[in-house]
Motif scaffolding. Structure first.
Motif, PDB file in Angstrom:
ATOM      1  N   TYR A  39       0.798  -1.228   0.000  1.00 57.34           N
ATOM      2  CA  TYR A  39       0.000   0.000   0.000  1.00 57.34           C
ATOM      3  C   TYR A  39       0.830   1.278   0.000  1.00 57.34           C
ATOM      4  CZ  TYR A  39      -3.983  -3.012   0.728  1.00 57.34           C
ATOM      5  OH  TYR A  39      -4.942  -3.962   0.566  1.00 57.34           O
ATOM      6  N   ALA A  43      -3.219   4.974   2.051  1.00 60.63           N
ATOM      7  CA  ALA A  43      -3.901   4.382   3.186  1.00 60.63           C
ATOM      8  C   ALA A  43      -4.054   2.878   3.043  1.00 60.63           C
ATOM      9  CB  ALA A  43      -5.275   5.012   3.305  1.00 60.63           C
ATOM     10  N   ASP A  45      -5.749  -0.845   3.950  1.00 57.80           N
ATOM     11  CA  ASP A  45      -7.097  -1.316   4.230  1.00 57.80           C
ATOM     12  C   ASP A  45      -6.952  -2.525   5.159  1.00 57.80           C
ATOM     13  OD1 ASP A  45      -9.502  -2.547   4.228  1.00 57.80           O
ATOM     14  OD2 ASP A  45      -9.778  -2.558   2.055  1.00 57.80           O
ATOM     15  N   ALA A  47      -8.845  -4.588   6.701  1.00 52.86           N
ATOM     16  CA  ALA A  47      -9.624  -5.798   6.438  1.00 52.86           C
ATOM     17  C   ALA A  47      -8.986  -6.595   5.306  1.00 52.86           C
ATOM     18  CB  ALA A  47     -11.056  -5.427   6.086  1.00 52.86           C
ATOM     19  N   GLN A  48      -8.568  -5.864   4.252  1.00 58.21           N
ATOM     20  CA  GLN A  48      -7.973  -6.546   3.105  1.00 58.21           C
ATOM     21  C   GLN A  48      -6.629  -7.165   3.477  1.00 58.21           C
ATOM     22  OE1 GLN A  48      -9.803  -6.265  -0.219  1.00 58.21           O
ATOM     23  NE2 GLN A  48      -8.793  -8.217   0.042  1.00 58.21           N
ATOM     24  N   GLN A  51      -7.176 -10.317   5.265  1.00 61.00           N
ATOM     25  CA  GLN A  51      -7.625 -11.357   4.338  1.00 61.00           C
ATOM     26  C   GLN A  51      -6.449 -11.952   3.557  1.00 61.00           C
ATOM     27  OE1 GLN A  51     -10.423 -12.872   3.510  1.00 61.00           O
ATOM     28  NE2 GLN A  51      -9.827 -13.735   1.516  1.00 61.00           N
TER      29      GLN A  51
ATOM     30  N   LYS B  62      -1.774  -1.091  -7.426  1.00 66.32           N
ATOM     31  CA  LYS B  62      -1.465  -0.075  -6.438  1.00 66.32           C
ATOM     32  C   LYS B  62      -0.202   0.669  -6.854  1.00 66.32           C
ATOM     33  CE  LYS B  62      -2.887   1.596  -2.594  1.00 66.32           C
ATOM     34  NZ  LYS B  62      -4.267   1.819  -2.225  1.00 66.32           N
ATOM     35  N   ILE B 135     -14.152  -8.510  -0.641  1.00 69.08           N
ATOM     36  CA  ILE B 135     -12.918  -8.751   0.117  1.00 69.08           C
ATOM     37  C   ILE B 135     -12.278 -10.080  -0.262  1.00 69.08           C
ATOM     38  CG2 ILE B 135     -14.097  -9.807   2.087  1.00 69.08           C
ATOM     39  CD1 ILE B 135     -11.962  -8.172   3.776  1.00 69.08           C
ATOM     40  N   LYS B 136     -13.079 -11.029  -0.687  1.00 70.41           N
ATOM     41  CA  LYS B 136     -12.554 -12.356  -1.044  1.00 70.41           C
ATOM     42  C   LYS B 136     -11.594 -12.300  -2.225  1.00 70.41           C
ATOM     43  CE  LYS B 136     -14.622 -15.523   1.341  1.00 70.41           C
ATOM     44  NZ  LYS B 136     -15.007 -16.889   1.572  1.00 70.41           N
ATOM     45  N   ASN B 137     -11.747 -11.282  -3.057  1.00 71.92           N
ATOM     46  CA  ASN B 137     -10.951 -11.244  -4.275  1.00 71.92           C
ATOM     47  C   ASN B 137      -9.614 -10.503  -4.110  1.00 71.92           C
ATOM     48  OD1 ASN B 137     -12.899 -12.693  -5.670  1.00 71.92           O
ATOM     49  ND2 ASN B 137     -14.103 -10.831  -6.013  1.00 71.92           N
ATOM     50  N   ASN B 138      -9.366 -10.037  -2.872  1.00 69.85           N
ATOM     51  CA  ASN B 138      -8.049  -9.478  -2.545  1.00 69.85           C
ATOM     52  C   ASN B 138      -7.536  -8.391  -3.490  1.00 69.85           C
ATOM     53  OD1 ASN B 138      -7.697 -10.930  -0.286  1.00 69.85           O
ATOM     54  ND2 ASN B 138      -6.490 -12.555  -1.223  1.00 69.85           N
ATOM     55  N   GLN B 139      -8.382  -7.510  -3.921  1.00 73.43           N
ATOM     56  CA  GLN B 139      -7.909  -6.424  -4.774  1.00 73.43           C
ATOM     57  C   GLN B 139      -7.393  -5.296  -3.879  1.00 73.43           C
ATOM     58  OE1 GLN B 139      -8.266  -6.732  -8.543  1.00 73.43           O
ATOM     59  NE2 GLN B 139      -8.103  -8.687  -7.483  1.00 73.43           N
ATOM     60  N   THR B 140      -6.146  -4.886  -4.099  1.00 76.63           N
ATOM     61  CA  THR B 140      -5.548  -3.941  -3.153  1.00 76.63           C
ATOM     62  C   THR B 140      -6.250  -2.592  -3.146  1.00 76.63           C
ATOM     63  OG1 THR B 140      -3.918  -3.536  -4.860  1.00 76.63           O
ATOM     64  CG2 THR B 140      -3.231  -4.901  -3.025  1.00 76.63           C
ATOM     65  N   SER B 142      -9.503  -2.063  -3.267  1.00 77.89           N
ATOM     66  CA  SER B 142     -10.948  -2.232  -3.069  1.00 77.89           C
ATOM     67  C   SER B 142     -11.566  -1.132  -2.211  1.00 77.89           C
ATOM     68  CB  SER B 142     -11.236  -3.601  -2.466  1.00 77.89           C
ATOM     69  OG  SER B 142     -10.428  -3.821  -1.348  1.00 77.89           O
ATOM     70  N   SER B 143     -10.787  -0.488  -1.351  1.00 78.67           N
ATOM     71  CA  SER B 143     -11.403   0.511  -0.474  1.00 78.67           C
ATOM     72  C   SER B 143     -11.894   1.749  -1.236  1.00 78.67           C
ATOM     73  CB  SER B 143     -10.438   0.923   0.628  1.00 78.67           C
ATOM     74  OG  SER B 143      -9.268   1.442   0.061  1.00 78.67           O
ATOM     75  N   HIS B 155     -17.564  -6.079   1.772  1.00 78.85           N
ATOM     76  CA  HIS B 155     -16.222  -5.852   2.297  1.00 78.85           C
ATOM     77  C   HIS B 155     -16.296  -5.551   3.796  1.00 78.85           C
ATOM     78  CE1 HIS B 155     -11.996  -4.701   1.127  1.00 78.85           C
ATOM     79  NE2 HIS B 155     -12.029  -4.287   2.373  1.00 78.85           N
ATOM     80  N   PRO B 156     -16.726  -6.547   4.593  1.00 74.68           N
ATOM     81  CA  PRO B 156     -16.857  -6.310   6.033  1.00 74.68           C
ATOM     82  C   PRO B 156     -15.484  -6.225   6.684  1.00 74.68           C
ATOM     83  CG  PRO B 156     -17.238  -8.613   5.535  1.00 74.68           C
ATOM     84  CD  PRO B 156     -17.021  -7.927   4.214  1.00 74.68           C
ATOM     85  N   GLU B 157     -15.410  -5.552   7.855  1.00 76.42           N
ATOM     86  CA  GLU B 157     -14.118  -5.438   8.525  1.00 76.42           C
ATOM     87  C   GLU B 157     -13.655  -6.774   9.052  1.00 76.42           C
ATOM     88  OE1 GLU B 157     -13.309  -2.297  11.167  1.00 76.42           O
ATOM     89  OE2 GLU B 157     -14.147  -0.803   9.783  1.00 76.42           O
ATOM     90  N   GLY B 159     -14.679 -11.168   9.021  1.00 73.46           N
ATOM     91  CA  GLY B 159     -15.537 -12.257   8.573  1.00 73.46           C
ATOM     92  C   GLY B 159     -15.836 -12.245   7.086  1.00 73.46           C
ATOM     93  N   ALA B 464      -7.787   7.470   6.343  1.00 78.85           N
ATOM     94  CA  ALA B 464      -6.864   6.352   6.502  1.00 78.85           C
ATOM     95  C   ALA B 464      -5.426   6.770   6.207  1.00 78.85           C
ATOM     96  CB  ALA B 464      -7.280   5.206   5.588  1.00 78.85           C
ATOM     97  N   GLY B 465      -5.262   7.846   5.449  1.00 82.54           N
ATOM     98  CA  GLY B 465      -3.920   8.315   5.142  1.00 82.54           C
ATOM     99  C   GLY B 465      -3.309   9.142   6.263  1.00 82.54           C
TER     100      GLY B 465
END
Lengths: 308, 546
Positions: A39, A43, A45, A47-48, A51, B62, B135-140, B142-143, B155-157, B159, B464-465
């Motif tokens: 990243y 920022a 993520d 959760a990601q 995963q 990314k 979230i399952k597809n792990n794309q960096t 995604s957010s 895309h839950p935090e 589970g 987040a930054g």
């Protein structure tokens, strides 16, 4: 001899496990989290990240990761890197490139090194000998990256005789310059080693006998002297093969060669544990096998050496 | 004796070679006119690239290498006019908000096709975004979809996702779809220019992994081949309907491991464009390349940021940080240590972005040791009278960090040292875990050309930054007001107000804006045009006819 080889092969197992465990642990304690680093300044993520770590098993304890890794390795699975590409695929791209470079370098090293050494050894104490000594000393004292840059600058950038970078590693004319640079340092050592043993063996009893028997000079030097003088050289060249494959990082970097050195360098920079461990594992195997091969070669060169 | 002779010969060769370069440099700049000649519409451009870190999926790029390729293969809904940052429609006919900018309607230009011949429809976009956000597809990346209603479901935090569709996305007909946002964002259309919003063809969902190795897009170029660590080829797509049709036949992205190797190839015309001149050649590249040297600004800024969670900066008077800012001689450092590769920053927002105001920070970024000393004293001084700047030592940051420290020490007497971390990863770790001792280096390249991207995404309390622990309720309130504004002009204006608020608060000390220092080969006709992210606009490059 067969029993000796078998015993040596069995000894490799603990060495193999020990080295891979060490590498695995060392990569693990490298600072920084490789997944987070994807990243960069932007920022992350959380959760990601969680995963991805789950998918790669990074959330488990190190030893569990190691056991898991070794179990997969036994089945020929080296894991995958963070981009999802199998490490075996990465290695099958990189190893042939470095192998070609290494073979070319070794050939250059043997031909020039042994030739120069023999030439000087036969003229020990004369001007030619001193000349070779000074020349090899100069080569040994120049760091390989300086040599690489100067060689590229003169022969590629200015004279334009050779391409500055390697685009196609199957083209030996492109590989020649980097192979030459890679070979230079060891070549100097090989020349000095050959020169000393040649000079020493010239005074040996069997040489006098051969001379007294009236054998032609070519046969004395080519068979009797050369064969007996090659044992230390073979040891040196042998260990060098392993060194070349792993240590080509600098040369590969200068000449843009996508080989093992580069793969390893990039993997360490990004803390790609699976790639680093995979490459080093193969290197450990290569070096172990080459060492065995050298030891067996002694017997061929000198029948007096026997293995129990 | 022979040895002495051969050593002499080597020295002689080097002298000859050096003399040859001195002449060669002059010849290069005088002998070629890059504006002369005719363009070859089928000419192939060769460009530098490092191996992309990820498979070529739009939401996964990314880093700059992968997205450099993806941007040629995919055409998004919108793009920006270089230099001004104005919105331009590409695949979209229109992107219109409702009254409070919380729901957006996208109309597509009809008749577009992917490179495999299947049509580009509203569904291509909606399916793509749903898949990429999952979230399952792990794309960096995604957010990026987090503005859309229903993002938490895919895309839950913690589970597993509850659904594989975001409820905020609705397909109306083949060429229309709507996007519902969790809160109003007046500049949402601007965000849509980023790679992550690209459409995906049906074939993608059958085997995303294989697609990542052999992507099919809707852009001006179609993907041809990817030889790992070596070469990526894209060629002009003849049926492309967008405004940015390619003026060349295609691009060969060649892999280089070092900047030196690439520069060497550029000088011998084996590559047409490189991304950055190596540090070793910075002083000589303009004489080496003449007119073909590139020295262009792009929208990125470098700053040093106080760690507000530390004892030192917790209750700091902003005057102290302002004083530190005035103690840095940006003019001299950019000219000498950085060899003209940066320009002194005069605002939080980089130029080329909507809302950039020249001189927005006024005197705070001017070098004035007397005033700096005075401000620091008024603010109660730097606690401990010393500070450190954290940076990663695996990149070329040490020289300028030392220069900044020197400047601070000389003009204010505050002790200042560099605090190197061995790798970028280690540097990031220390930032994430709030272990920075004093200050740290920060850099930001634009995501989309609106000033909010340089402020809310970095200094908002919940952004987040924001890794410095800075928080200002007033700023947060103003930025959320700006996001809800009725027009983009209004938003930009409110953010400019917010910038003045930041100037009083000093969440960071902006140092300088970045420049591209690069070069082009003799095969290229005219000067290469640049986008705001510092990459060339590949479609517009023209190759000389041979």
């Amino acid at each position: 001899m067969g029993r000796y080889a078998a015993r040596r092969l069995l000894q490799m197992i603990p060495i193999f496990i020990g080295t891979t465990l060490l590498i695995f642990l060392m990569v693990h304690i490298l600072p920084g989290d490789p997944v987070r680093a994807i990243y960069g300044d932007k920022a992350p993520d959380p959760a990601q990240i969680a995963q991805i770590k789950r998918e790669y098993g990074f959330d488990k304890p190190v030893l569990e990761q190691y056991v898991h890794y070794m179990w997969n390795l036994l089945q020929g699975d080296f894991g995958k890197n963070l981009a999802g590409r199998p490490v075996t695929e990465l290695m099958s791209e990189a190893f042939p490139v470095t192998l070609r470079l290494t073979l070319l370098a070794i050939t250059i090293e043997i031909i020039i090194g042994v030739g120069l050494g023999a030439w000087a050894g036969l003229r020990a104490g004369k001007a030619a000998d001193t000349g070779v000594l000074v020349f090899t000393l100069t080569v040994i004292s120049i760091p390989v990256f300086v040599l690489g840059f100067i060689a590229r600058f003169i022969f590629a950038d200015e004279l334009g005789w050779l391409p500055p970078n390697v685009q196609d590693s199957t083209d030996f004319s492109q590989l020649f310059l980097p192979a030459f640079v890679l070979a230079m340092l060891s070549m100097a050592y090989v020349a000095r080693l050959t020169r000393t043993t040649f000079a020493e063996n010239l005074r040996a009893d069997y040489m006098r006998t051969a001379l007294a028997k009236g054998l032609p000079r070519r046969r004395i030097i080519g068979v009797h002297l050369l064969r007996n003088s090659l044992i230390p050289v073979v040891t040196f060249v042998g260990t060098d093969v392993g060194g070349f494959i792993g240590g080509a990082v600098i040369t590969e970097g200068i000449f843009n060669i996508q080989g093992v050195g580069n793969l390893l360098y990039r993997a360490i920079q990004t803390s790609e544990g699976s790639t680093v461990t995979g490459v080093v594992t193969v290197l450990v195997l290569v070096i172990l096998l080459i060492n065995l091969l050298i030891d067996l070669l002694y017997a061929v060169l000198d029948p007096r050496i026997r293995y129990a | 004796m022979r040895g002495a002779k051969s050593a002499k010969w080597v020295a002689g060769a080097i002298v000859v070679a050096l003399a040859a370069t001195a002449c060669g440099g002059g010849d290069d700049s005088a002998g070629d006119d890059m504006n002369k000649g005719k363009a070859d519409p089928n000419g192939i451009v060769t460009a530098q690239l490092s191996e992309p870190q990820n498979p070529l999926q739009p939401a996964n790029a990314k880093e700059s290498q992968g997205s450099r390729v993806l941007r040629t293969i995919f055409a998004g809904l919108v793009d920006y006019e270089p230099g001004t940052g104005k919105l331009e429609y590409v695949n979209a006919e229109s992107v219109t908000p409702n009254d409070d900018s919380s729901e957006w309607t996208v109309k597509l230009k009809p008749g577009w096709k992917f490179h495999d011949g299947t049509p580009v429809t509203a569904k291509s976009y909606v399916d793509s975004w749903n898949w990429s956000a999952n979230i399952k597809n792990n794309q960096t990346n995604s957010s990026w979809f987090s503005d859309i209603v229903g993002f938490e479901d895919v895309h839950p935090e913690k589970g597993d996702p509850k659904s594989d569709k975001m409820s905020g996305l609705k397909v109306v007909d083949d060429n229309t779809f709507t996007i519902k946002l969790t809160q109003p964002v007046s500049y949402f259309a601007y965000k849509l220019g980023y790679d992550v919003w690209a459409p995906l063809p049906e074939a993608f969902f059958k085997d995303p992994k294989a697609f990542g190795e052999k992507p099919v897009g809707n852009g001006p170029y179609k993907f041809v081949s990817w030889e790992h660590n070596k070469l990526i080829k894209v060629r002009k797509f003849a049926d492309y309907k967008g405004p940015n049709t390619a003026k060349n036949g295609g691009i060969d992205f060649k892999n280089y491991t070092t900047a030196d190797a690439a520069y060497s190839d550029l000088r011998s015309d084996n590559v047409d464009w490189i991304e950055q001149v190596p540090t070793t050649a910075l002083t000589s590249y303009k004489t080496d390349l003449g007119d073909r040297a590139i020295d262009e600004p792009y929208s990125a800024v470098q700053s040093i940021i106080p760690a507000f969670y530390t004892k030192q900066f917790k209750d700091i008077d902003p005057k102290v940080v302002q004083g530190l800012s005035m103690a840095i001689d940006r003019q001299t450092i950019t000219k000498t240590v950085l060899q003209g590769t940066r320009t002194p920053a005069d605002s939080y927002v980089a130029p080329g972005v909507l809302g950039y105001k020249k001189g927005a920070l006024g005197d705070i970024v001017k070098f004035d040791p007397a005033q700096a000393k005075k401000l620091i004293q008024e603010g109660g001084g730097v606690p401990g009278n010393k500070l450190s700047i954290q940076y990663n030592a695996d990149q070329d940051h040490k020289p300028w960090v030392d220069a900044v420290c020197n400047s601070i020490r000389k003009s204010t007497g505050v002790e200042c040292t560099g605090d190197p971390k061995p790798t970028f990863q280690a540097d990031l770790d220390a930032r994430d875990n709030e272990q920075v001792k004093s200050m740290y280096r920060g850099g930001w390249v634009l995501d989309y050309p609106v000033n909010s991207n340089f402020m809310r995404d970095l200094y908002g309390s919940a952004a987040a930054g924001n890794t410095s622990g800075y928080s200002n309720k007033e700023f947060d309130k103003l930025s959320s007001e700006a996001d809800k504004a009725s027009s983009i002009d209004e938003t930009v204006k409110l953010y400019q107000q917010a910038e003045q608020l930041l100037a009083k608060d000093m969440p960071a000390i902006p140092l300088w804006f970045y420049k591209v220092n690069s070069g082009q080969s003799k095969n290229i006709l005219g000067k290469i045009e640049y986008g705001q992210d510092g990459d060339p606009i590949f479609e517009s490059i023209q190759v000389k006819q041979k």
